[in-house]
Design a protein around this motif. Structure first.
Motif, mmCIF file in Angstrom:
data_model
loop_
_atom_site.group_PDB
_atom_site.id
_atom_site.type_symbol
_atom_site.label_atom_id
_atom_site.label_comp_id
_atom_site.label_asym_id
_atom_site.label_seq_id
_atom_site.Cartn_x
_atom_site.Cartn_y
_atom_site.Cartn_z
ATOM 1 N N GLU A 198 30.958 51.942 32.266
ATOM 2 C CA GLU A 198 31.724 53.099 32.750
ATOM 3 C C GLU A 198 30.880 54.360 32.698
ATOM 4 N N SER A 199 30.073 54.508 31.645
ATOM 5 C CA SER A 199 29.236 55.702 31.523
ATOM 6 C C SER A 199 28.141 55.732 32.580
ATOM 7 N N PHE A 200 27.811 54.566 33.140
ATOM 8 C CA PHE A 200 26.820 54.485 34.208
ATOM 9 C C PHE A 200 27.465 54.591 35.595
ATOM 10 N N GLY A 201 28.764 54.840 35.629
ATOM 11 C CA GLY A 201 29.430 55.074 36.900
ATOM 12 C C GLY A 201 30.059 53.859 37.535
ATOM 13 N N PHE A 202 30.250 52.779 36.766
ATOM 14 C CA PHE A 202 30.882 51.564 37.280
ATOM 15 C C PHE A 202 32.384 51.606 37.016
ATOM 16 N N GLU A 203 33.143 51.049 37.947
ATOM 17 C CA GLU A 203 34.553 50.778 37.702
ATOM 18 C C GLU A 203 34.619 49.453 36.964
ATOM 19 N N THR A 204 35.223 49.447 35.776
ATOM 20 C CA THR A 204 35.022 48.337 34.841
ATOM 21 C C THR A 204 36.339 47.826 34.274
ATOM 22 N N MET A 205 36.402 46.505 34.071
ATOM 23 C CA MET A 205 37.523 45.864 33.393
ATOM 24 C C MET A 205 36.978 44.824 32.424
ATOM 25 N N THR A 206 37.774 44.517 31.400
ATOM 26 C CA THR A 206 37.445 43.459 30.445
ATOM 27 C C THR A 206 38.529 42.397 30.522
ATOM 28 N N VAL A 207 38.123 41.122 30.447
ATOM 29 C CA VAL A 207 39.058 40.022 30.661
ATOM 30 C C VAL A 207 38.672 38.837 29.792
ATOM 31 N N ASP A 208 39.634 37.958 29.519
ATOM 32 C CA ASP A 208 39.362 36.675 28.873
ATOM 33 C C ASP A 208 38.607 35.805 29.867
ATOM 34 N N GLY A 209 37.351 35.498 29.579
ATOM 35 C CA GLY A 209 36.504 34.772 30.514
ATOM 36 C C GLY A 209 36.820 33.307 30.669
ATOM 37 N N HIS A 210 37.846 32.804 29.988
ATOM 38 C CA HIS A 210 38.270 31.413 30.158
ATOM 39 C C HIS A 210 39.676 31.303 30.741
ATOM 40 N N ASP A 211 40.277 32.432 31.063
ATOM 41 C CA ASP A 211 41.604 32.466 31.677
ATOM 42 C C ASP A 211 41.406 32.664 33.175
ATOM 43 N N GLU A 212 41.503 31.571 33.932
ATOM 44 C CA GLU A 212 41.195 31.647 35.359
ATOM 45 C C GLU A 212 42.111 32.600 36.107
ATOM 46 N N ARG A 213 43.372 32.613 35.754
ATOM 47 C CA ARG A 213 44.297 33.526 36.430
ATOM 48 C C ARG A 213 43.932 34.974 36.140
ATOM 49 N N ALA A 214 43.600 35.268 34.891
ATOM 50 C CA ALA A 214 43.236 36.639 34.525
ATOM 51 C C ALA A 214 41.940 37.065 35.216
ATOM 52 N N ILE A 215 40.983 36.152 35.308
ATOM 53 C CA ILE A 215 39.732 36.450 36.019
ATOM 54 C C ILE A 215 40.025 36.764 37.475
ATOM 55 N N ASP A 216 40.838 35.924 38.084
ATOM 56 C CA ASP A 216 41.192 36.095 39.489
ATOM 57 C C ASP A 216 41.873 37.445 39.726
ATOM 58 N N GLU A 217 42.828 37.785 38.891
ATOM 59 C CA GLU A 217 43.557 39.039 39.052
ATOM 60 C C GLU A 217 42.631 40.242 38.861
ATOM 61 N N ALA A 218 41.690 40.133 37.920
ATOM 62 C CA ALA A 218 40.766 41.242 37.671
ATOM 63 C C ALA A 218 39.835 41.452 38.864
#
Length: 274
Positions: A198-218
């Motif tokens: 975020e400090s480098f100017g990226f739009e950023t999210m954090t997610v559970d990397g083993h939850d396929e639905r959560a990855i997809d939604e993010a």
């Protein structure tokens, strides 16, 4: 959406393929391949576009595996796409095999030769810049490890991506907490990865990397944003995910399977033991 002939990308099947390869070739890097299985499954199933199912298609999207030592997970996806024959897996690392233990751009479907950590991210930024200048609408996804963020070129590339408003670029960080020689925070503490991007100017999210639905939604949320900023998805994962005796044990960065551990790992994956 992908034009895959087999859009399922079942994570149990992908992990089984990785185990088959690792055992056949008596090779390493199982744990770091397992931590990115769900991430790759979602990308190939729902986002990477390969017109005509052609890895050479000029208007394809790009997947840059900057953490090239996790390549067995990508090989497993390429098998589902029909890009690699079964004998490439049973003969992995044997005489005459074209597949190596690191990402190699001579293999159709692998965009970069990586393994020397840090540079794949900037290659991905360059691909995204080229697509922006050409107006092709192509997207670039760069998958990096959290330990890889120790490398300076990552942050040089991040500055360039933000300055040039590369909204078609998304970095996905495999935050499994380990690198080759130990825990990431013990080798060189990173603090909050989300806050850094975020400090480098990226739009950023954090997610559970083993939850396929959560990855997809993010990915949907980041991709549909009206912001011109590049995107970063921080995926919190478990090294060795899917095989209990490998999970969180960094010995499986360099340990090879024997007949006993191979059968035990196959049984764990087949049974879905987490």
């Amino acid at each position: 959406m992908t034009s895959s002939p087999n859009p399922a990308f079942d994570v149990k099947m992908l992990r089984t393929t990785v185990l088959e390869m690792a055992y056949a070739g008596s090779t390493v890097h199982i744990g770091c391949a397992f931590s990115i299985i769900e991430l790759l499954a979602v990308l190939y199933r729902n986002y990477l576009r390969y017109p005509g199912n052609n890895p050479h298609a000029s208007d394809r999207d790009y997947l840059v595996l900057s953490k090239g030592h996790g390549v067995m997970a990508q090989y497993a996806c390429m098998r589902e796409l029909g890009w690699l024959p079964d004998e490439a897996f049973t003969g992995y690392f044997s005489d005459g095999s074209n597949l190596t233990g690191l990402s190699d751009s001579r293999i159709p479907g692998l965009e970069v030769t990586s393994g020397s950590l840090g540079h794949g991210f900037s290659v991905g930024v360059g691909l995204a810049m080229g697509a922006k200048l050409s107006g092709t609408g192509q997207r670039t996804f760069a998958l990096v490890g959290d330990g890889e963020l120790n490398e300076g070129p990552i942050w040089e590339g991040a500055l360039f991506a933000a300055h040039n408003k590369l909204k078609n670029f998304m970095v996905i960080v495999d935050e499994n907490g380990f690198q080759a020689m130990g825990r990431t925070d013990e080798v060189l503490g990173l603090g909050s990865i989300q806050a850094k991007f975020e400090s480098f100017g990226f739009e950023t999210m954090t997610v559970d990397g083993h939850d396929e639905r959560a990855i997809d939604e993010a990915i949907v949320q980041l991709s549909s944003s009206t912001s011109n900023a590049p995107k970063a998805l921080v995926a919190r994962t478990v090294k060795g995910k899917g095989v209990p005796f490998m999970e969180g044990d960094n010995i499986w960065h360099y340990t090879r399977l024997n007949s006993e551990t191979y059968e035990k790992a196959l049984a764990a994956v087949a049974g879905g033991v987490q």
